[in-house]
Design a protein around this motif. Structure first.
Motif, PDB file in Angstrom:
ATOM      1  N   PRO A  42       0.915  -1.222   0.164  1.00 50.20           N
ATOM      2  CA  PRO A  42      -0.245   0.033   0.169  1.00 50.20           C
ATOM      3  C   PRO A  42       0.824   1.279  -0.055  1.00 50.20           C
ATOM      4  O   PRO A  42       1.928   1.387   0.829  1.00 50.20           O
ATOM      5  N   THR A  43       0.607   2.324  -0.695  1.00 44.77           N
ATOM      6  CA  THR A  43       1.550   3.325  -1.067  1.00 44.77           C
ATOM      7  C   THR A  43       1.613   4.190   0.374  1.00 44.77           C
ATOM      8  O   THR A  43       2.443   4.680   0.603  1.00 44.77           O
ATOM      9  N   ARG A  44       0.335   4.219   1.072  1.00 44.72           N
ATOM     10  CA  ARG A  44       0.270   4.775   2.410  1.00 44.72           C
ATOM     11  C   ARG A  44       1.383   4.264   3.381  1.00 44.72           C
ATOM     12  O   ARG A  44       1.646   5.114   4.234  1.00 44.72           O
ATOM     13  N   GLU A  45       1.861   3.195   3.113  1.00 49.42           N
ATOM     14  CA  GLU A  45       2.647   2.580   4.186  1.00 49.42           C
ATOM     15  C   GLU A  45       4.372   3.115   3.928  1.00 49.42           C
ATOM     16  O   GLU A  45       5.020   2.824   4.431  1.00 49.42           O
ATOM     17  N   LEU A  46       4.389   3.791   2.496  1.00 53.29           N
ATOM     18  CA  LEU A  46       5.807   4.346   2.196  1.00 53.29           C
ATOM     19  C   LEU A  46       6.062   5.528   2.848  1.00 53.29           C
ATOM     20  O   LEU A  46       5.278   6.364   2.835  1.00 53.29           O
ATOM     21  N   LYS A  47       7.362   5.954   2.906  1.00 51.83           N
ATOM     22  CA  LYS A  47       7.838   7.059   3.225  1.00 51.83           C
ATOM     23  C   LYS A  47       9.229   7.503   2.435  1.00 51.83           C
ATOM     24  O   LYS A  47       9.949   6.357   2.238  1.00 51.83           O
ATOM     25  N   ARG A  48       9.661   8.651   2.461  1.00 55.97           N
ATOM     26  CA  ARG A  48      10.984   8.896   1.998  1.00 55.97           C
ATOM     27  C   ARG A  48      11.818   9.102   3.024  1.00 55.97           C
ATOM     28  O   ARG A  48      11.792   8.704   4.278  1.00 55.97           O
ATOM     29  N   PRO A  49      12.992   8.332   2.681  1.00 56.23           N
ATOM     30  CA  PRO A  49      13.987   8.106   3.675  1.00 56.23           C
ATOM     31  C   PRO A  49      14.287   9.394   4.435  1.00 56.23           C
ATOM     32  O   PRO A  49      14.534  10.443   4.160  1.00 56.23           O
ATOM     33  N   GLY A  50      14.341   9.229   5.974  1.00 59.31           N
ATOM     34  CA  GLY A  50      14.276  10.389   6.734  1.00 59.31           C
ATOM     35  C   GLY A  50      13.070  11.133   6.935  1.00 59.31           C
ATOM     36  O   GLY A  50      12.883  11.875   8.032  1.00 59.31           O
ATOM     37  N   ALA A  51      11.962  10.844   6.298  1.00 63.57           N
ATOM     38  CA  ALA A  51      10.540  11.589   6.422  1.00 63.57           C
ATOM     39  C   ALA A  51      10.037  11.069   7.783  1.00 63.57           C
ATOM     40  O   ALA A  51      10.067   9.644   8.055  1.00 63.57           O
ATOM     41  N   GLY A  52       9.211  11.722   8.582  1.00 65.13           N
ATOM     42  CA  GLY A  52       8.609  11.417   9.568  1.00 65.13           C
ATOM     43  C   GLY A  52       7.404  10.509   9.570  1.00 65.13           C
ATOM     44  O   GLY A  52       7.063   9.599  10.235  1.00 65.13           O
ATOM     45  N   ALA A  53       6.501  10.770   8.660  1.00 59.92           N
ATOM     46  CA  ALA A  53       5.256  10.355   8.249  1.00 59.92           C
ATOM     47  C   ALA A  53       5.265   9.566   6.883  1.00 59.92           C
ATOM     48  O   ALA A  53       5.580   9.758   6.047  1.00 59.92           O
ATOM     49  N   PRO A  54       4.347   8.596   7.019  1.00 60.03           N
ATOM     50  CA  PRO A  54       4.349   7.722   5.609  1.00 60.03           C
ATOM     51  C   PRO A  54       3.824   9.041   4.526  1.00 60.03           C
ATOM     52  O   PRO A  54       3.097   9.748   4.930  1.00 60.03           O
ATOM     53  N   ALA A  55       4.035   8.550   3.346  1.00 58.33           N
ATOM     54  CA  ALA A  55       3.685   9.574   2.276  1.00 58.33           C
ATOM     55  C   ALA A  55       2.308   9.383   1.900  1.00 58.33           C
ATOM     56  O   ALA A  55       2.130   9.220   1.050  1.00 58.33           O
ATOM     57  N   ALA A  56       1.361   9.305   2.327  1.00 60.46           N
ATOM     58  CA  ALA A  56       0.479   8.900   1.262  1.00 60.46           C
ATOM     59  C   ALA A  56      -0.865   9.151   1.011  1.00 60.46           C
ATOM     60  O   ALA A  56      -1.263   8.782   0.001  1.00 60.46           O
TER      61      ALA A  56
END
Length: 505
Positions: A42-56
């Protein structure tokens, strides 16, 4: 918005690179460093490296915007198709399903009328399931649309990051009087939100994911001595973890050992647990004893305990939980008196797994207390602290004929499906006409033609010629086919049907 080829991080799989987006951006195909092949998550489980919250959560409309659209695509895939999250090919498949009288699961909410309360209750159930557990019982006459509601719920649950399992009861292979058969069918139909188009995966993907999840390993005591908190799941995870040891990589019996553990946990027809333990004893090390999983009628409690444990395990692995759907739940009325008691106990065990102590006592609870010896006799229906399990059943009630049903389910869990009114079918006709016209490259339909079709459908349903959603849907598509392929005859066909609908036979 995360773009293709961008580095991402996942809470379970770790670092990876985004390969592409699927399902209008709801799923992301990622080449993870820890996995051999690109994997959907699921896209919502991804985040950018070092970002605090999932992207999505906001990636869905953005993903649509990033798709390459040529002029032809823009003309055909306009507002309606995007609102239903359908691409042109999917739209064609949806129309073919309608031609058979089936409301397609994707977009079913838009193509279903007079079911707002049911949709609201089932949406609420998904929210409850991800926390303390949820139970719903969809009740309606034959042809009222219960199965369609389950299809919609399954699609919705997957999009909400739940695992789903579904069983259609019958008198033999999936008799509700034999809980192992019901459980085995559920495991065969298990579906994953990150692999929504694959069926028959069984438990392997979940257990593999659990073994690389620190949270799941801790919750189920993987790598520790003893049986752990869950008599079955902890044992299976410990065995599979041991079989992953590098020292066994060249062991020729490794695939059969692994398959044996999976077959046992999925309730497959396999050797006795004594034979299974004897075979596995050839593997080096000391591991938990695998307890029996038999096709005994009084063992509904044990299989409910496993299902609630699987829901908890799914949450520990990053999913929202597990939604279990039972269709044709009224089948137990066709069984013998003794089997009906066991069937009622199966439905009761599933209810108890979902709600736990919130379920008020019922005479069928006495049947749940039967069966098993030693530790098996102590197992409850619900693995505590339970969370993540949603149970939804569909049945045609016959409370007057079968006292076993009285009080079996709490009133708050019941969803009554009433037959749509003719005016509801007219509204459905307008929706389907608009969808069909758009999906078929802008089939020109004048407003007065759509009104004529809707009024004809309303009259035919008023006089009983069309008595169900299925009949209405088939007739609608046939009328629209005539408009598409024989436009010179279309108005005449609708006029004839309209005149016929004024007369009683």
């Amino acid at each position: 918005m995360i773009a293709e080829a961008e580095e991402v991080e996942h809470p379970v799989h770790g670092s990876g690179r985004l390969v592409g987006l699927r399902r209008n951006g709801r799923l992301a195909l990622v080449n993870f460093e820890t996995l051999p092949l690109p994997t959907l998550v699921p896209t919502r489980e991804l985040k950018r490296p070092g970002a605090g919250a999932p992207a999505a959560s906001n990636t869905e409309p953005a993903a649509l915007a990033t798709q390459p659209h040529d002029e032809e695509h823009r003309r055909t895939a306009t507002n309606t198709l995007q609102r239903y999250a359908l691409e042109p090919t999917q739209a064609d498949m949806a129309i073919e399903a309608m031609r058979l009288g089936v409301v397609p699961a994707q977009g079913i909410e838009a193509f279903t009328v007079a079911r707002d309360a049911a949709f609201a209750s089932l949406n609420a159930a998904l929210g409850e399931a991800s926390n303390e557990g949820a139970l719903r019982v969809i009740e309606g006459d034959y042809g009222a649309g219960k199965t369609h509601m389950l299809e919609w719920l399954g699609s919705r649950a997957l999009s909400e990051n739940f695992l789903t399992a579904r069983v259609t009861l019958d008198a033999d292979e999936t008799s509700p009087a034999h809980p192992q058969r019901v459980y085995r069918a559920m495991m065969h139909t298990l579906r994953y939100p990150d692999r929504p188009d694959e069926v028959g995966l069984g438990l392997a993907p979940l257990l593999d994911r659990a073994l690389i999840s620190d949270s799941a390993r801790e919750r189920f005591a993987v790598g520790e001595r003893g049986h752990g908190p869950h008599l079955y799941l902890s044992a299976a995870l410990n065995w599979l973890d041991a079989l992953n040891a590098p020292a066994l990589a060249t062991e020729p019996d490794l695939p059969s050992w692994r398959r044996a553990v999976l077959d046992w946990l999925e309730g497959q027809r396999t050797r006795s647990n004594q034979g299974l333990n004897d075979e596995l004893s050839a593997a080096p090390g000391h591991h938990p004893w695998l307890y029996s999983l038999k096709d005994y009628r009084p063992w509904a409690r044990i299989y409910a305990f496993i299902l609630s444990g699987l829901a908890t395990l799914a949450r520990e692995c990053g999913y929202a939980g597990l939604v279990v759907m039972v269709d044709e739940a009224e089948r137990f009325a066709l069984l013998s008196r003794e089997n009906r008691e066991h069937a009622a106990a199966t439905l009761r065990a599933l209810s108890s797994a979902a709600l736990g102590d919130a379920l008020t006592p019922h005479p069928s609870d006495a049947t749940l207390e039967l069966g098993g010896v030693g530790r098996l006799r102590e197992l409850p229906c619900r693995f505590e602290p339970a969370s993540g399990l949603g149970v939804v059943m569909a049945l045609t009630p016959s409370y007057d004929d079968d006292p076993l049903l009285h009080g079996l389910f709490p009133e708050s869990a019941r969803i009554e499906l009433k037959r749509p009114q003719p005016s509801d079918y007219a509204e459905l006709a307008r929706r389907v006409s608009a969808f069909y016209a758009e999906a078929r490259n802008g089939l020109p339909l004048r407003p007065e033609q759509v009104d004529a079709i809707a009024q004809t459908i309303e009259r035919l349903s008023s006089r009983g010629t069309l008595g169900s959603m299925r009949q209405v849907m088939k007739t609608l598509v046939e009328l629209l086919d005539v408009h598409r392929h024989f436009p010179e005859r279309a108005d005449g066909v609708v006029d004839n049907l309209a005149r016929v609908s004024h007369f009683d036979f």
